[in-house]
Design a protein around this motif. Structure first.
Motif, PDB file in Angstrom:
ATOM      1  N   GLY A 151       5.953   5.778   5.042  1.00 19.61           N
ATOM      2  CA  GLY A 151       4.567   5.653   4.914  1.00 19.61           C
ATOM      3  C   GLY A 151       4.018   4.199   4.303  1.00 19.61           C
ATOM      4  O   GLY A 151       2.893   4.038   4.254  1.00 19.61           O
ATOM      5  N   ASP A 152       4.898   3.527   3.455  1.00 19.42           N
ATOM      6  CA  ASP A 152       4.514   2.256   2.744  1.00 19.42           C
ATOM      7  C   ASP A 152       4.017   1.446   3.600  1.00 19.42           C
ATOM      8  O   ASP A 152       4.633   1.290   4.684  1.00 19.42           O
ATOM      9  CB  ASP A 152       5.670   1.802   1.938  1.00 19.42           C
ATOM     10  N   ALA A 194       4.730  -1.243   8.561  1.00 17.19           N
ATOM     11  CA  ALA A 194       4.748  -0.152   8.032  1.00 17.19           C
ATOM     12  C   ALA A 194       5.856   0.724   8.086  1.00 17.19           C
ATOM     13  O   ALA A 194       6.327   0.812   9.198  1.00 17.19           O
ATOM     14  CB  ALA A 194       3.424   0.806   8.449  1.00 17.19           C
ATOM     15  N   MET A 195       6.424   1.341   6.915  1.00 17.73           N
ATOM     16  CA  MET A 195       7.520   2.228   7.109  1.00 17.73           C
ATOM     17  C   MET A 195       7.210   3.803   7.819  1.00 17.73           C
ATOM     18  O   MET A 195       6.061   4.019   7.603  1.00 17.73           O
ATOM     19  CB  MET A 195       8.151   2.438   5.927  1.00 17.73           C
ATOM     20  N   PRO A 196       7.723   3.800   9.003  1.00 12.68           N
ATOM     21  CA  PRO A 196       7.496   5.379   9.597  1.00 12.68           C
ATOM     22  C   PRO A 196       7.557   6.260   8.712  1.00 12.68           C
ATOM     23  O   PRO A 196       8.288   6.425   7.822  1.00 12.68           O
ATOM     24  CB  PRO A 196       8.629   5.374  10.621  1.00 12.68           C
ATOM     25  N   LEU A 237       0.845  -1.142  -0.101  1.00  5.64           N
ATOM     26  CA  LEU A 237      -0.115   0.187  -0.007  1.00  5.64           C
ATOM     27  C   LEU A 237       0.747   1.286  -0.066  1.00  5.64           C
ATOM     28  O   LEU A 237       1.853   1.556   0.872  1.00  5.64           O
ATOM     29  CB  LEU A 237      -0.841   0.122   1.127  1.00  5.64           C
ATOM     30  N   ARG A 238       0.554   2.007  -1.121  1.00  8.90           N
ATOM     31  CA  ARG A 238       1.400   3.229  -1.140  1.00  8.90           C
ATOM     32  C   ARG A 238       0.229   4.446  -1.394  1.00  8.90           C
ATOM     33  O   ARG A 238      -0.045   4.684  -2.238  1.00  8.90           O
ATOM     34  CB  ARG A 238       2.580   3.072  -2.111  1.00  8.90           C
ATOM     35  N   GLY A 239       0.502   5.371  -0.347  1.00 10.86           N
ATOM     36  CA  GLY A 239      -0.717   6.354  -0.483  1.00 10.86           C
ATOM     37  C   GLY A 239      -2.052   5.870  -0.959  1.00 10.86           C
ATOM     38  O   GLY A 239      -2.215   4.886   0.096  1.00 10.86           O
ATOM     39  N   LYS A 240      -2.782   6.092  -1.759  1.00  5.93           N
ATOM     40  CA  LYS A 240      -4.125   5.555  -1.866  1.00  5.93           C
ATOM     41  C   LYS A 240      -4.175   4.457  -2.843  1.00  5.93           C
ATOM     42  O   LYS A 240      -5.374   3.892  -3.185  1.00  5.93           O
ATOM     43  CB  LYS A 240      -5.277   6.554  -2.598  1.00  5.93           C
TER      44      LYS A 240
END
Length: 287
Positions: free
Chosen positions: A212-213, A267-269, A136-139
């Motif tokens: 965020g990924d 999840a990446m911070p 999941l990246r963004g939307k």
């Protein structure tokens, strides 16, 4: 590698037996490491396995898969992640086959597996069967794995359409699993774009994750009942990963919960975040 108690990614995981009344034959484990005493680079390894076989044999197979794969990776030097993952999965498959051969009630047991290894911000995956890995990246949400199922093969050959895949009678016929007489072919295709060639997907190993990924690893008990866009919306709308795992499992159960459901989120911070110094685990496992 050296096991640590501080993970460099946010982590949440949940497994539920579902509502069919059968035993939970899913297993998972998540571990955090630094690469070596003189190499402080962080690493996270996660594996999910879905057991196959009656008389509790499936849960035994899944447990063996998770334990053998995790142990093999933990004892490695992390220098060749793809080769290490292949050897780990083959080691687990042989262990399952040997165990199965010695007990009549567990004959023919097996398991799927989906492995995710994040070294710093580089992503490596390996899988056998129909447990899945998503990015999941963004939307956006992208299924990184390709199911080893009859319906996937039929779709690729043009025998059935994408719409026919979900409700086809052979939807759960698996073409590869751990525990057979022959070692399974481990899949390393990491599909970032659905139009990629297999060679391009293989070359994506070591994919750079961005702040965020989020990575989702799950069994088919989730993806049979919850669509990709719903998965994306739930994960992105919840206040933290733990709440997201609970919401995903709850939705699958609301829609019948006909199978075991396991969900692991990494999840990446984000850039503005700093991980707490305490409270993150170095080992998590469950059923």
């Amino acid at each position: 590698m050296i096991r640590t108690t501080l993970a460099h990614l946010h982590i949440a995981a949940l497994s539920h037996a579902g509502l069919s009344g059968k035993n939970n034959e899913d297993r998972y484990a998540v571990s955090s490491f630094q690469l070596a005493k003189d190499d402080p680079r962080p690493s996270i390894f996660a594996v999910v396995a879905d057991g196959i076989g009656g008389h509790r044999a499936g849960e035994v197979a899944a447990e063996l898969a998770v334990n053998y794969i995790s142990m093999h990776v933990a004892e490695s030097n992390a220098r060749k992640p793809v080769k290490i993952l292949e050897n780990a999965i083959h080691d687990a498959s042989q262990a399952i086959a040997s165990h199965s051969a010695g007990k009549a009630e567990e004959h023919g047991m097996g398991a799927t597996c989906a492995c995710v290894w994040v070294i710093e911000n580089r992503l490596y995956i390996a899988y056998v069967g129909d447990s899945r890995v998503y990015l999941l990246r963004g939307k956006y949400i992208q299924q990184l794995t390709i199911d080893h199922t009859w319906v996937q093969e039929a779709f690729e050959k043009g025998i059935i359409t994408a719409e026919q895949m979900r409700d086809h009678p052979n939807v759960h016929v698996i073409r590869r699993h751990l525990g057979g007489l022959r070692l399974p072919e481990v899949d390393f295709r990491l599909r970032i774009d659905n139009n990629e060639t297999d060679e391009e997907s293989l070359n994506n190993q070591g994919f750079h994750l961005e702040p965020g990924d989020t990575i989702l690893i799950c069994t088919d008990g989730l993806t049979d009942l919850v669509w990709n866009d719903e998965i994306q919306q739930i994960i992105r709308s919840k206040r933290d990963l733990k709440v997201a795992t609970e919401a995903l499992v709850a939705l699958a159960n609301e829609r019948g919960g006909h199978d075991n459901i396991s969900v692991v989120l990494l999840a990446m911070p984000r850039v503005e975040e700093t991980l707490p110094k305490k409270g993150l685990f170095g080992w998590l496992s469950g059923e």
